[in-house]
Every structure is written in C-alpha cells, then in structure tokens.
Motif scaffolding. Structure first.
Motif, PDB file in Angstrom:
ATOM      1  N   VAL A  36     118.923  78.151  13.029  1.00 34.78           N
ATOM      2  CA  VAL A  36     120.009  78.732  11.819  1.00 34.78           C
ATOM      3  C   VAL A  36     119.733  77.671  10.567  1.00 34.78           C
ATOM      4  CG1 VAL A  36     122.131  78.847  11.216  1.00 34.78           C
ATOM      5  CG2 VAL A  36     121.690  79.220  13.546  1.00 34.78           C
ATOM      6  N   VAL A  37     119.502  76.296  10.586  1.00 31.25           N
ATOM      7  CA  VAL A  37     119.376  75.679   9.520  1.00 31.25           C
ATOM      8  C   VAL A  37     118.245  75.868   8.591  1.00 31.25           C
ATOM      9  CG1 VAL A  37     118.765  73.150   8.698  1.00 31.25           C
ATOM     10  CG2 VAL A  37     120.454  73.550  10.481  1.00 31.25           C
ATOM     11  N   ARG A  38     117.152  76.319   9.198  1.00 33.75           N
ATOM     12  CA  ARG A  38     115.786  76.835   8.446  1.00 33.75           C
ATOM     13  C   ARG A  38     116.012  78.073   7.880  1.00 33.75           C
ATOM     14  NH1 ARG A  38     113.338  74.667  13.369  1.00 33.75           N
ATOM     15  NH2 ARG A  38     113.035  76.930  14.168  1.00 33.75           N
ATOM     16  N   GLU A  39     116.618  79.022   8.541  1.00 31.24           N
ATOM     17  CA  GLU A  39     117.038  80.057   8.077  1.00 31.24           C
ATOM     18  C   GLU A  39     117.793  80.414   6.668  1.00 31.24           C
ATOM     19  OE1 GLU A  39     118.842  82.419  11.072  1.00 31.24           O
ATOM     20  OE2 GLU A  39     116.868  82.842  12.252  1.00 31.24           O
ATOM     21  N   ALA A  60     118.433  75.461  18.677  1.00 23.60           N
ATOM     22  CA  ALA A  60     119.083  76.567  18.310  1.00 23.60           C
ATOM     23  C   ALA A  60     119.643  76.404  16.950  1.00 23.60           C
ATOM     24  CB  ALA A  60     120.362  76.824  19.408  1.00 23.60           C
ATOM     25  N   LEU A  61     120.532  75.168  16.786  1.00 23.83           N
ATOM     26  CA  LEU A  61     121.042  74.570  15.452  1.00 23.83           C
ATOM     27  C   LEU A  61     119.644  74.633  14.344  1.00 23.83           C
ATOM     28  CD1 LEU A  61     123.477  71.914  16.341  1.00 23.83           C
ATOM     29  CD2 LEU A  61     124.218  74.342  15.883  1.00 23.83           C
ATOM     30  N   ALA A  62     118.546  74.248  14.525  1.00 25.07           N
ATOM     31  CA  ALA A  62     117.554  74.026  13.640  1.00 25.07           C
ATOM     32  C   ALA A  62     117.048  75.581  13.210  1.00 25.07           C
ATOM     33  CB  ALA A  62     116.317  73.188  14.423  1.00 25.07           C
ATOM     34  N   GLY A 110     121.422  68.005  23.163  1.00 23.27           N
ATOM     35  CA  GLY A 110     119.921  67.808  23.719  1.00 23.27           C
ATOM     36  C   GLY A 110     118.944  68.858  23.011  1.00 23.27           C
ATOM     37  N   LYS A 111     117.605  68.646  23.514  1.00 25.84           N
ATOM     38  CA  LYS A 111     116.709  69.436  22.576  1.00 25.84           C
ATOM     39  C   LYS A 111     117.124  70.942  22.544  1.00 25.84           C
ATOM     40  CE  LYS A 111     111.845  69.790  22.274  1.00 25.84           C
ATOM     41  NZ  LYS A 111     110.426  69.332  22.958  1.00 25.84           N
ATOM     42  N   PRO A 147     125.278  77.480  17.588  1.00 26.62           N
ATOM     43  CA  PRO A 147     124.707  78.178  16.537  1.00 26.62           C
ATOM     44  C   PRO A 147     125.602  79.249  15.973  1.00 26.62           C
ATOM     45  CG  PRO A 147     123.422  78.734  18.549  1.00 26.62           C
ATOM     46  CD  PRO A 147     124.736  77.811  18.750  1.00 26.62           C
ATOM     47  N   GLU A 148     126.237  79.824  16.498  1.00 24.28           N
ATOM     48  CA  GLU A 148     127.066  80.959  16.100  1.00 24.28           C
ATOM     49  C   GLU A 148     128.393  80.472  15.242  1.00 24.28           C
ATOM     50  OE1 GLU A 148     127.951  81.176  20.503  1.00 24.28           O
ATOM     51  OE2 GLU A 148     126.265  80.997  19.097  1.00 24.28           O
ATOM     52  N   GLU A 149     128.840  79.170  15.502  1.00 24.38           N
ATOM     53  CA  GLU A 149     129.780  78.586  14.949  1.00 24.38           C
ATOM     54  C   GLU A 149     129.222  77.944  13.302  1.00 24.38           C
ATOM     55  OE1 GLU A 149     132.593  76.977  18.597  1.00 24.38           O
ATOM     56  OE2 GLU A 149     130.895  75.876  17.945  1.00 24.38           O
ATOM     57  N   LEU A 150     128.073  77.486  13.329  1.00 27.23           N
ATOM     58  CA  LEU A 150     127.305  76.859  12.289  1.00 27.23           C
ATOM     59  C   LEU A 150     127.200  78.278  11.449  1.00 27.23           C
ATOM     60  CD1 LEU A 150     125.794  75.116  10.536  1.00 27.23           C
ATOM     61  CD2 LEU A 150     123.766  75.261  11.868  1.00 27.23           C
TER      62      LEU A 150
END
Length: 389
Positions: free
Chosen positions: A194-197, A190-192, A184-185, A156-159
């Motif tokens: 960041v995406v929502r934010e 964790a990525l989701a 995995g879930k 997530p920090e890379e994204l």
C-alpha cells in the motif's frame, strides 16, 4: 501595555496537551511505597564494559565535538549491525546519523519531510509523543485505531482507508509501545504494498527491535522497494539498557539524511562524545548482556501476563517490548479511573490506555521491566484490587 496571559507562547505549543504519562508519575512521586509499572525503561544497569568505555574516553581526553553525524567508527559499527541483524545495508558516511536518543531522531525526521498541512498517519495505540511531534513539525496527524481482536495490528485495508491526497507519511512502531505487538514479515509486506502504491514515506520506530521474543525482528526497510522510502529510527536505550545516555540513530537514503543533518547541525550539533564511545562498546561487545536481559524479560512476560489473566484482566501475550496491555473493561471503570484508583488504593502505578489514543481506552499499560519481586508484589495488590472492585 500589559501583555495577555500566554501571549509569549506560540499557539502550536500552547495547544499541545501535556503527556498523560506524567500525571501518574507525578502522583506516584509524592506517595511512599508505590510500585511503578509505568516507567518505560529497563531495570538493568548499563553493562560495566559500556560504562568503562565512556570513562576511558574521558580519561583519554575525548571531550570535543564529534562530526555532526557522529563518530565515524560508531556509524560504521551501526552499519554492520543493521546489515548483520536486519539484512539492510547503509553507507556509514552518508546514510546514518547518531542522535540524542530516538526521540530526537523522530523529531528531526518529521521536520525534514513534513510541509505545513501534510498528513502523517499515526497508528494507535501509539507512544504519546508521536501526534505532538507531527503537530510541532507543522503536519496533521491522522490517527488510525487498531483493534484488540486483530492483535492491535494495522491491516492494509485500514491503512488504505486513511490515505488522502495530502498523506505524506506513515509512522509505524514494531515492537509496539504500548501494546507489545510485533509486525511480522507478512504483515509488513502487506502494508509495504500500500505504501509503494501511494508513494508514501515510512518512519519506522524500531527502538524495541532487540526485544522481539517469539520471532526475529524484521525491518520494513529490508523489504523490496522500501529502503528508498523508509527512515529507520533506533537507539540504545531499550535493548542495551542505556536510557540515560540519550543515544539514538537514524538510517535513511542519503538525500533524506542530508536534510535531517541540516536540522541536527543547527539544533544539537552532535550527540554526547562519551556516550558515543559507550554505544560503540555496546555494539561491539554488548550482545551477550543483551541476550541475558532478553531472557529475563521473556520469563517475566509469561509470569506477568498469566497473573493478569488470573486477576480477571484479559491480556494477550505481547510479542515484544516489555509492556503488557490488559483490558480492564470487566471492572466497569474507565482507564483513568482504574489507574487512579489502583494507585490510591493499592499504590501500584500503571498508565491508562487512553493516553495512547482512543483505541487504548479500556486498557492499561504495565511495564514488566521491574524486578520479579516487585512484579509479584504488584500482582498481589492488583488481584486484591480487582477482587474489591
């Protein structure tokens, strides 16, 4: 007046690099006795009942166009499939489009959401078409290199670090081509977040969803607050051994689907009618054959990965798809040097990792979708090659 060379070709197409995979396919095609571990397709023939369904559709005269979005019976079956297998619900009349392969699905998805200058984050190593398709849509591909020590998983920090005010979307692929990495879930959650934010769109390439070996595939669209911002791309090529049928599908919110359907109408009209009847049969009655194929791939995966490690090429066990992505750094050769020398000296065709982005350098992609006999012979040749080099 004499026209200059390439004056008829658009700048965007002229500047595209040809597929790095094709170079080695072309070399191998002109050599006898080559074992190809480069082709990304099942070595299984499409199930007989699926082929029979297509034949029957022709015999019954179903040779006209279908609805632009595809046969409603097929879309209803896809809707049930997505609900039963991946716990995400789509309206078959408004939220699903049947496409000419997952490649066309990705193309129209990008063209539907990208304005000139919009940035799309591409996670590398990635399939060779991702960056060019972003560019053809008028977007700017921003690549993020994942690391072997993290199992080639995007953190997530890379994204977060790659996002700018121009970022519109992120393109994810799980199970991944070329690494076989499965998100995995917990990874997706964790990525989701960041995406929502950052209010981004996710293009989720799930073409290998049925080939996740150690855990159940999770679609990011099934997570809270993600369906409304996710375009799921899937198809029948890999899981159902239907590469030549060219049948894919898109699932997305109705407003996005309507935008994609406009492009689909003007560029493709509809997918092949007999192929759609074949896909319907695959979803309705093809799961037993799929599971048998999956068991075979799992067996080949263990054999092939263990054998690569014995050959001195460090390789982690991939969680999905049918690719191994071993490191060849111990040989001192670049990815291209290794692949070319292996082909010329031992007649084994693999794909150099650098064609999947800078993060793939130092690796090669090997498909273990070949028969066990071919894999065993290929390993014999690879071991001889690493010993001599």
């Amino acid at each position: 007046m004499k026209m200059q060379k390439n004056s008829f070709i658009s700048r965007s197409v002229h500047n595209l690099k040809p597929s790095g995979i094709r170079k080695f396919f072309d070399l191998a095609a002109n050599m006898e006795g080559v074992i190809s571990l480069g082709v990304g397709e099942p070595d299984f023939v499409t199930s007989w009942t699926v082929r029979e369904a297509a034949i029957l559709s022709l015999e019954q005269g179903y040779t006209s166009y279908t609805a632009n979005a595809g046969l409603i019976e097929l879309r209803e079956s896809i809707s049930s499939y997505m609900s039963n297998r991946y716990d995400v619900q789509y309206n078959p009349k408004e939220e699903i489009i049947v496409t000419v392969g997952a490649s066309q699905a990705l193309d129209i998805a990008l063209r539907a959401i990208v304005d000139p200058g919009d940035e799309v984050i591409v996670v590398e190593p990635s399939f060779v078409s991702y960056v060019p398709l972003v560019q053809l849509a008028g977007g700017v591909a921003v690549t993020v290199e994942t690391k072997p020590e993290n199992g080639f998983k995007l953190l997530p920090e890379e994204l977060e670090a790659a996002i700018t005010p121009k970022t519109k979307a992120i393109l994810l692929c799980s199970p991944n081509n070329p690494t076989g990495t499965v998100l995995g879930k917990a990874d997706l959650q964790a990525l989701a977040k960041v995406v929502r934010e950052h209010d981004l769109v996710v293009l989720s390439d799930e073409i290998y969803s049925e080939l996740s070996y150690d855990e159940q595939h999770v679609s990011i669209a099934s997570l809270e607050g993600m369906k409304e911002r996710t375009i799921v791309i899937n198809g029948f090529s890999k899981g159902f051994a239907m590469t030549g049928w060219r049948l894919g599908f898109l699932c997305a919110p109705a407003d996005i689907t309507n935008a994609m359907l406009k492009i689909h109408q003007y560029t493709m009209m509809c997918a092949s009618t007999p192929a759609q009847y074949a896909a319907l049969e695959a979803l309705e009655n093809g799961m037993d054959d799929l599971q048998e194929m999956k068991r075979s791939y799992r067996h080949r995966r263990y054999y092939f990965v263990d054998s690569l490690n014995e050959a001195g090429l460090e390789c982690k066990t991939p969680g999905g798809a049918f690719y191994a992505f071993p490191s060849i750094k111990s040989t001192g050769l670049t990815s291209e040097e290794f692949a070319e020398k292996l082909l010329l000296e031992e007649k084994v065709a693999v794909v150099p990792g650098n064609v999947f982005g800078k993060g793939g350098e130092g690796h090669i992609r090997c498909s273990y979708a070949s028969s066990m006999e071919q894999l065993q012979e290929a390993i014999k040749r690879i071991k001889r090659f690493t010993h001599n080099n």
